[in-house]
Scaffold this motif. Structure first.
Motif, PDB file in Angstrom:
ATOM      1  N   GLN A  68       1.007  -1.551  -0.192  1.00  0.00           N
ATOM      2  CA  GLN A  68      -0.597  -0.068  -0.158  1.00  0.00           C
ATOM      3  C   GLN A  68       0.887   1.196  -0.371  1.00  0.00           C
ATOM      4  O   GLN A  68       0.676   2.272   0.149  1.00  0.00           O
ATOM      5  CB  GLN A  68      -1.095  -0.647   1.178  1.00  0.00           C
ATOM      6  N   THR A  69       1.954   1.153   0.395  1.00  0.00           N
ATOM      7  CA  THR A  69       3.194   2.536  -0.425  1.00  0.00           C
ATOM      8  C   THR A  69       3.352   2.619  -1.666  1.00  0.00           C
ATOM      9  O   THR A  69       3.695   1.834  -1.758  1.00  0.00           O
ATOM     10  CB  THR A  69       4.278   1.914   1.238  1.00  0.00           C
ATOM     11  N   TYR A  70       3.681   4.093  -1.527  1.00  0.00           N
ATOM     12  CA  TYR A  70       4.554   4.284  -2.893  1.00  0.00           C
ATOM     13  C   TYR A  70       5.683   4.139  -3.020  1.00  0.00           C
ATOM     14  O   TYR A  70       6.028   3.582  -4.090  1.00  0.00           O
ATOM     15  CB  TYR A  70       4.572   5.910  -2.904  1.00  0.00           C
ATOM     16  N   GLN A  73       7.302   9.292  -4.404  1.00  0.00           N
ATOM     17  CA  GLN A  73       5.988   9.143  -4.213  1.00  0.00           C
ATOM     18  C   GLN A  73       4.597   9.862  -5.800  1.00  0.00           C
ATOM     19  O   GLN A  73       5.003  10.612  -6.564  1.00  0.00           O
ATOM     20  CB  GLN A  73       5.348  11.019  -2.911  1.00  0.00           C
ATOM     21  N   ALA A  87      -7.230   9.722  -2.098  1.00  0.00           N
ATOM     22  CA  ALA A  87      -6.017   8.385  -1.671  1.00  0.00           C
ATOM     23  C   ALA A  87      -5.090   8.113  -1.300  1.00  0.00           C
ATOM     24  O   ALA A  87      -3.949   8.476  -2.223  1.00  0.00           O
ATOM     25  CB  ALA A  87      -6.849   7.283  -2.974  1.00  0.00           C
ATOM     26  N   SER A  88      -4.808   7.815  -0.403  1.00  0.00           N
ATOM     27  CA  SER A  88      -3.354   7.395  -0.050  1.00  0.00           C
ATOM     28  C   SER A  88      -2.619   6.278  -0.806  1.00  0.00           C
ATOM     29  O   SER A  88      -1.209   6.072  -1.814  1.00  0.00           O
ATOM     30  CB  SER A  88      -3.134   7.262   1.124  1.00  0.00           C
ATOM     31  N   ASN A  89      -2.930   5.968  -1.914  1.00  0.00           N
ATOM     32  CA  ASN A  89      -3.088   4.475  -2.782  1.00  0.00           C
ATOM     33  C   ASN A  89      -1.698   4.218  -4.349  1.00  0.00           C
ATOM     34  O   ASN A  89      -2.393   3.920  -4.775  1.00  0.00           O
ATOM     35  CB  ASN A  89      -2.839   2.999  -1.783  1.00  0.00           C
ATOM     36  N   THR A  90      -2.890   5.813  -4.614  1.00  0.00           N
ATOM     37  CA  THR A  90      -3.384   6.121  -5.528  1.00  0.00           C
ATOM     38  C   THR A  90      -1.689   5.514  -6.330  1.00  0.00           C
ATOM     39  O   THR A  90      -0.985   7.261  -5.851  1.00  0.00           O
ATOM     40  CB  THR A  90      -3.760   7.300  -5.826  1.00  0.00           C
TER      41      THR A  90
END
Length: 226
Positions: free
Chosen positions: A22-24, A80, A126-129
């Motif tokens: 789920q991290t960039y 990121q 969204a943080s996981n885009t």
């Protein structure tokens, strides 16, 4: 006596794959870096499955696989997600949705725009885009503007037809409401007239009875006049 093999750290690192993905660093990483991490996780899962089935690898092998997971995670090289282009397109869309030009579009077109822009906004926050999705969404919003410009004459014609249909429907509804109002008034007027008539009947003096004379007359006997 064989030493007890410890799997605690390996179990933690394998379970941590859900968070890592789920991290960039992962989803924006190169295919090679993601592939190395995925392979290390697969090896760790195999070792844990063998342990579950009663076939334990030596501690040195368990530690080696765990080290491979650690190293491949550190090697994930994603940056990121840059959402600048998407933000710009959404800002443009936001201004459009608040304009008279938008409210003049056909209802279905308005609903389509509202639905798609809401979905694009969810992707933006969204943080996981990942970068690919952010770019794809920005292009989609820009394409919506281009398509609308090409279809403008057709959309304006359709919107005018819809306005005319709504006006006709509203006029028919008003006429129907007026008919119902007149019908109710007629019923109330009739009820009032009947009530007034009944009140007058109650006020009329009642005819006195003829007494015995009326009784004899009823039997057919009449006194002769002298």
């Amino acid at each position: 006596m064989n030493e007890k093999v410890v799997f605690d750290q390996l179990s933690k690192d394998v379970a941590d794959q859900v968070r890592v993905r789920q991290t960039y660093k992962y989803f924006n990483g190169t295919d090679r870096s993601k592939g190395l991490y995925d392979e290390a996780i697969r090896m760790g899962e195999d070792v844990l499955q063998e342990h579950k089935e009663g076939y334990n690898e030596p501690q040195a092998m368990v530690d080696l696989v765990d080290q491979a997971i650690y190293n491949s995670q550190k090697a994930l090289n994603g940056q990121q997600t840059d959402k600048h282009s998407l933000k710009m397109q959404l800002s443009r869309a936001g201004q459009f949705l608040r304009s008279q030009e938008f409210t003049g579009l056909p209802i279905k077109t308005q609903q389509y725009w509202e639905r798609e822009i809401a979905a694009a906004h969810n992707i933006e926050v969204a943080s996981n885009t990942d970068q690919a999705l952010a770019n794809k969404t920005a292009i989609k919003v820009a394409t919506m503007f281009d398509t609308m410009e090409q279809m403008r004459p057709q959309l304006m014609k359709e919107a005018a037809q819809q306005r005319a249909a709504r006006a006709k429907k509203a006029m028919a509804a008003r006429k129907e409401a007026e008919k119902e109002r007149q019908k109710r008034e007629a019923i109330l007027a009739k009820q009032k007239a009947l009530a007034e008539k009944a009140a007058k009947e109650e006020k009329k003096p009642k005819k006195k009875s003829g007494g015995h004379r009326g009784f004899w007359s009823f039997l057919g006997f009449h006194k002769k006049k002298k």
